[in-house]
Design an enzyme around this catalytic site. Structure first.
Site, mmCIF file in Angstrom:
data_model
loop_
_atom_site.group_PDB
_atom_site.id
_atom_site.type_symbol
_atom_site.label_atom_id
_atom_site.label_comp_id
_atom_site.label_asym_id
_atom_site.label_seq_id
_atom_site.Cartn_x
_atom_site.Cartn_y
_atom_site.Cartn_z
ATOM 1 N N HIS A 182 51.790 28.538 37.185
ATOM 2 C CA HIS A 182 52.352 29.707 37.866
ATOM 3 C C HIS A 182 53.826 29.559 38.238
ATOM 4 O O HIS A 182 54.233 29.959 39.339
ATOM 5 C CB HIS A 182 51.506 29.999 39.109
ATOM 6 N N HIS B 112 42.978 33.348 42.012
ATOM 7 C CA HIS B 112 43.576 32.018 41.816
ATOM 8 C C HIS B 112 42.808 30.875 42.491
ATOM 9 O O HIS B 112 43.408 30.000 43.104
ATOM 10 C CB HIS B 112 45.021 32.031 42.310
ATOM 11 N N GLU C 163 51.723 33.509 32.531
ATOM 12 C CA GLU C 163 50.560 32.679 32.816
ATOM 13 C C GLU C 163 49.559 32.753 31.659
ATOM 14 O O GLU C 163 48.750 33.684 31.608
ATOM 15 C CB GLU C 163 49.895 33.158 34.103
HETATM 16 C C1 GLA Z 1 49.397 36.529 39.711
HETATM 17 C C2 GLA Z 1 48.735 37.820 39.965
HETATM 18 C C3 GLA Z 1 49.602 38.678 40.812
HETATM 19 C C4 GLA Z 1 49.960 37.961 42.097
HETATM 20 C C5 GLA Z 1 50.585 36.641 41.779
HETATM 21 C C6 GLA Z 1 50.796 35.846 43.027
HETATM 22 O O1 GLA Z 1 50.384 36.644 38.812
HETATM 23 O O2 GLA Z 1 48.381 38.496 38.795
HETATM 24 O O3 GLA Z 1 48.952 39.880 41.112
HETATM 25 O O4 GLA Z 1 48.804 37.765 42.848
HETATM 26 O O5 GLA Z 1 49.772 35.905 40.935
HETATM 27 O O6 GLA Z 1 51.454 36.553 44.015
#
Ligand code: GLA
Length: 382
Positions: free
Chosen positions: A212, A138, A347
């Site tokens: 997110h 991220h 997402e």
């Molecule tokens: C995304 C990732 C997950 C986790 C979340 C945040 O969805 O795919 O593995 O890291 O973000 O906690």
């Protein structure tokens, strides 16, 4: 800029901001929403942050701040017209700054994981921070979720809107190119929260932007009874560190087949290697639609309230994450302690680790090109 807590009728916001017209006199029959603005405190570094409230004629309301572009709350009606907040988060800016598992934020430069924090572009290797051992996740240590964006409330034909802008400097978090990013949130008359991203660069780079929000359409409890439909015949299986193996695997006959709407909890604890790696669902589905075409990715329904969330996007993939890292350690809005699988994320994005996967759709962006990505979260009740 607006600096007080006052309301602006939709379609007149820009004019009001410029001081060209009297706010009270202008309303529009086509998009009778409103935007208001008030302070949300300051970051640890002393940068003031504002919260913008977008409201449409149906009473749907999104509160968004310009720290991380975070959707702080989202009030939508159930089948009896009762409004409830369907996203997780905190009450204060300080809590978001202290520790957030990416609640409600804009994610970049690269949403999801890049293996071992390394990729090559035009023969040159780039190194990124390892913030999700052994990978980068991220956008790195200080991704787009942790920066203050320049905000401009305005209105479009679609409804009240908030433009957020950020210039990510060449080399920031290890990524090449000065990147000029614009994210526009719009609350539309059909109860959609729409996000339109555009971006340009002055050097070849890679980019994968997403959003997110953690949704719980019942407003409380776990999400195992939420029923999910995914418009996908294949997904990208991962290794134990959640990096895709490169395979596009058919979902047929696996717990990853959501072509027939199925409760999240129905198969989540099955003895399946992929579910073990993700501690549940934390995978990218390959959406059945042409590249760059806006189309339906997912539909989630919550049986007790009748709330329905549809996710549409121009992106090729969808990360469906079932909140497996929530573990009861975070206390959120109104004192709700967020337990295991109390929310899910949808997402829309390019596939994880695309810069290292030659068979995945490209995430490269070159000078002269404009990156575009539309994500729509549409709410209804049945
Ligand atoms: C995304 C990732 C997950 C986790 C979340 C945040 O969805 O795919 O593995 O890291 O973000 O906690």
């Amino acid at each position: 800029m607006l600096n007080v807590n006052h309301c602006i009728p939709a379609l007149s916001a820009a004019a009001c901001v410029l001081g060209l017209v009297g706010c009270a006199s202008l309303t529009s029959p086509s998009a009778s929403g409103r935007i208001s603005q008030k302070p949300f405190g300051a970051t640890k570094d002393g940068i003031p942050v504002e919260v913008f409230t977008l409201r449409n004629a149906n009473g749907v309301e999104a509160r968004i701040c310009n720290y991380g572009g975070i959707v702080l709350s989202l009030q939508v009606p159930d089948r009896n017209g009762r409004f409830g907040d369907v996203v997780l988060g905190y009450d204060t800016l300080a809590e978001y700054e202290k520790e957030s598992p990416y609640f409600g934020c804009l994610v970049g430069r690269y949403g999801n994981r890049i293996a071992k924090g390394k990729f090559k572009l035009n023969g040159q290797e780039y190194s990124l921070a390892i913030n999700d051992k052994p990978n980068t996740l991220h956008g790195g240590i200080k991704g787009f979720d942790k920066v203050v964006w320049k905000a401009r409330p305005f209105t479009s034909d679609l409804g009240p809107a908030l433009e957020l802008r950020y210039l990510s400097k060449d080399g920031e978090e290890g990524y090449p190119g000065n990147l000029d990013v614009k994210a526009v949130y719009t609350l539309t008359a059909d109860n959609s929260l729409r996000l339109d991203y555009t971006a340009t660069t002055d050097k070849d780079t890679v980019l994968n932007l997403t959003h997110h929000s953690y949704f719980n359409l019942a407003g409380r409890g776990d999400i195992l009874n939420h029923v999910v439909y995914l418009n996908a015949d294949r997904f990208t299986p991962v290794d134990s560190t959640l990096i895709p193996t490169g395979e596009l695997r058919p979902v047929k006959g696996t717990p990853f087949d959501f072509n027939t709407p199925t409760a999240i909890g129905a198969r989540i604890n099955q003895d399946d290697e992929q579910l073990k790696f993700g501690k549940g669902y934390d995978h990218n589905w390959v959406i059945n639609k042409p590249m760059k075409q806006l189309g339906l990715m997912a539909r989630v329904t919550e049986p007790t309230t009748g709330r329905v969330l549809e996710v549409l996007s121009t992106e090729p993939g969808l990360q469906f994450y079932s909140g497996n890292f929530l573990d009861g350690k975070l206390k959120g809005k109104g004192g709700w302690v967020y337990q295991f699988r109390n929310a899910f994320c949808m997402e829309p994005q390019h596939y994880p680790d695309s810069p290292n996967q030659p068979n995945f759709p490209s995430v490269a962006l070159k000078p002269g090109q404009t990156y575009q990505n539309t994500i729509i979260y549409r709410f209804s009740a049945q």
